[in-house]
Design an enzyme around this catalytic site. Sequence first.
Site, short mmCIF file in Angstrom:
data_model
loop_
_atom_site.label_atom_id
_atom_site.label_comp_id
_atom_site.label_asym_id
_atom_site.label_seq_id
_atom_site.Cartn_x
_atom_site.Cartn_y
_atom_site.Cartn_z
N ARG A 132 -53.57 -14.70 38.86
CA ARG A 132 -52.93 -13.39 38.69
C ARG A 132 -52.39 -13.32 37.27
O ARG A 132 -51.55 -14.16 36.89
CB ARG A 132 -51.82 -13.22 39.74
N TRP A 142 -45.72 -19.20 41.31
CA TRP A 142 -45.14 -18.79 40.03
C TRP A 142 -44.49 -20.02 39.45
O TRP A 142 -43.52 -20.49 39.99
CB TRP A 142 -44.10 -17.67 40.17
N HIS A 170 -46.38 -5.48 33.75
CA HIS A 170 -45.41 -6.54 34.04
C HIS A 170 -44.35 -6.48 32.92
O HIS A 170 -44.16 -7.42 32.17
CB HIS A 170 -46.10 -7.90 34.12
N ASN A 181 -43.20 -10.81 46.10
CA ASN A 181 -42.63 -11.93 45.33
C ASN A 181 -41.29 -12.30 45.96
O ASN A 181 -40.43 -11.43 46.15
CB ASN A 181 -42.36 -11.51 43.87
N GLU A 202 -38.90 -17.06 30.22
CA GLU A 202 -38.26 -16.54 31.43
C GLU A 202 -37.25 -15.44 31.06
O GLU A 202 -36.06 -15.56 31.28
CB GLU A 202 -37.63 -17.69 32.22
N TRP A 203 -37.76 -14.39 30.43
CA TRP A 203 -37.00 -13.18 30.15
C TRP A 203 -35.64 -13.48 29.54
O TRP A 203 -35.59 -14.20 28.54
CB TRP A 203 -36.91 -12.32 31.43
N TYR A 252 -38.02 -15.26 46.10
CA TYR A 252 -37.40 -16.44 45.47
C TYR A 252 -36.18 -16.99 46.22
O TYR A 252 -36.04 -18.19 46.33
CB TYR A 252 -37.00 -16.10 44.02
N ASN A 263 -45.62 -4.68 38.51
CA ASN A 263 -44.93 -5.86 39.01
C ASN A 263 -43.45 -5.55 39.15
O ASN A 263 -42.79 -5.17 38.17
CB ASN A 263 -45.07 -7.04 38.05
N GLU A 264 -42.91 -5.69 40.35
CA GLU A 264 -41.48 -5.65 40.60
C GLU A 264 -40.78 -4.43 39.99
O GLU A 264 -39.95 -4.56 39.07
CB GLU A 264 -40.82 -6.95 40.08
N GLN A 288 -44.88 -13.21 28.87
CA GLN A 288 -44.29 -14.53 29.10
C GLN A 288 -45.15 -15.67 28.55
O GLN A 288 -44.65 -16.77 28.35
CB GLN A 288 -44.04 -14.72 30.60
N GLU A 342 -45.98 -14.05 44.09
CA GLU A 342 -45.16 -15.01 43.34
C GLU A 342 -44.24 -15.74 44.31
O GLU A 342 -43.60 -15.11 45.16
CB GLU A 342 -44.24 -14.34 42.31
O1 IFM Z 1 -40.59 -14.93 35.63
C1 IFM Z 1 -40.38 -13.95 36.58
C2 IFM Z 1 -41.57 -13.03 36.70
O2 IFM Z 1 -41.89 -12.43 35.49
C3 IFM Z 1 -41.29 -11.94 37.68
N1 IFM Z 1 -40.83 -12.47 38.94
C4 IFM Z 1 -39.77 -13.45 38.91
C5 IFM Z 1 -40.12 -14.56 37.94
C6 IFM Z 1 -38.99 -15.61 37.92
O3 IFM Z 1 -37.79 -15.02 37.54
#
Ligand code: IFM
Length: 471
Positions: A105, A423, A148, A319, A430-431, A321, A192-193, A48, A377
């Site tokens: 991180r 975060w 990640h 994490n 952003e992917w 959101y 990660n995730e 990213q 995050e």
């Molecule tokens: O940007 C992402 C991150 O790479 C992983 N967790 C969620 C973030 C926001 O979508």
Amino acid sequence: MANDASAVFDTLSPAVSKGSLADPFTPPADSSLWRKNFLLGAATASYQIEGAVNEDGRLPSIWDTFSAIPGKVLAGDTGAVACDHYHRWEADVEMLASLGLEGYRLSIAWPRVMDAAGAPNRKGIDFYKRLLNRLKEKGITTFVTLYHWDLPQHLEDRGGWLNRDTAYRFADYADLMSCELAGTVDAWATLNEPWCSAYLGYGNGHHAPGLANDRFATQAMHHLLLAHGLAVPVLRANDPASQKGIVANIGRGTANSDSAADQRAAHLFEVQHNAWILDPLLKGSYPQDLFELWPGTEPLVLDGDMETISAPLDFLGINYYFRTNVASDGAHGFRDVPLEGVERTQMGWEVYPDGLRDLLTGFKETYHNLPPIYITENGMASDDEVTDGRVEDTQRISFLRRHLAAVDQAIKAGVDIRGYFLWSLMDNFEWAFGYERRFGVVHVDYSTQKRTIKRSAELVEKFLQERKAKA
Ligand code: IFM
């Protein structure tokens, strides 16, 4: 407890923009955040921010391949340049330190540090050595994520996370990194995730490598978790002084009505988002309800795998959101029922701090061996612009304050939470949403790479200064 999120935001926003409130961020005096050992930091990830995708022997990753396919990423964006952090890391570390952030991180790009035969790529490894040494010189606590999402493309060409062998290749990579970087890493996170890698990558195709099959998702998840389990003892052997853990994204699901079917739908939502990962890690088994949702998708599990996966952790990264409101889909599953009139972010995600508190307190009840937690995050995207050299990210300030209050409530309810990472440190790739969605507490102008500290970061800095002065 009622969710008063929108009301608080409405009260704050005009006052913040006029600057008439003394401080819209600093936690109240009785908040656990004032404890000086509560770590406050920021997070990023390699693909990213780094850019430099063809430099110093870095190999292609699945995200280079995926983002090059028209239609996969908004506006055709890729991580080829991103925040150019590979070249600007020194200034970025200065910026991080100048904000007083205590933890950072970051993640390592696997395709930057190993060649296709598994041999070390010295130039790539040296980049992370320089970066981590500098962070340690600055007194910053380092959390390093090994994976990640930027899987080397050559491994995907051999099946990626659908191939059990990838888990063993990951353990080799963990071995190399922990031998090379021992002493500069305070905490290692293996993955990660994994939910995103398995479900978005192999279950619905929204992320690289773009496959869409529920059975693929469950098998990919199993191999990801196996990779984690194989890596933990390797990390322990090579770098005994550091903490070892994993990072999971968690989702709050609430029922659209009191009906038994909708209540069941909300339960299944949380099984699919949370228990799918946390049960194998903390109970040593997959939740059977998952296979009610996706009948016939049980992964192939070999003898001993679940013991490997559920070995004790030093910490769990969380994490968080948003929440999702769901109803029964009339069959085995759930469907989203977006709520009207709630506060949302640039992503369209509902701002729902209570969900973080409720999930954390719920995990404490469900998992008796819940390890210490770091919120690895939390943050939000907003359409931030620089005006007269300033970025007034009012909604983010309110978002962070309310989520930190939720963390404080969970701590007071007995959950062992040791730190929180924003975060993200800076706006980044952003992917599938490319550069449009801005999650940073530092603004990045992608045409000049100029960084501008947003108001949120200034307020976090102010709080950290006050906390230091009191210590
Ligand atoms: O940007 C992402 C991150 O790479 C992983 N967790 C969620 C973030 C926001 O979508």
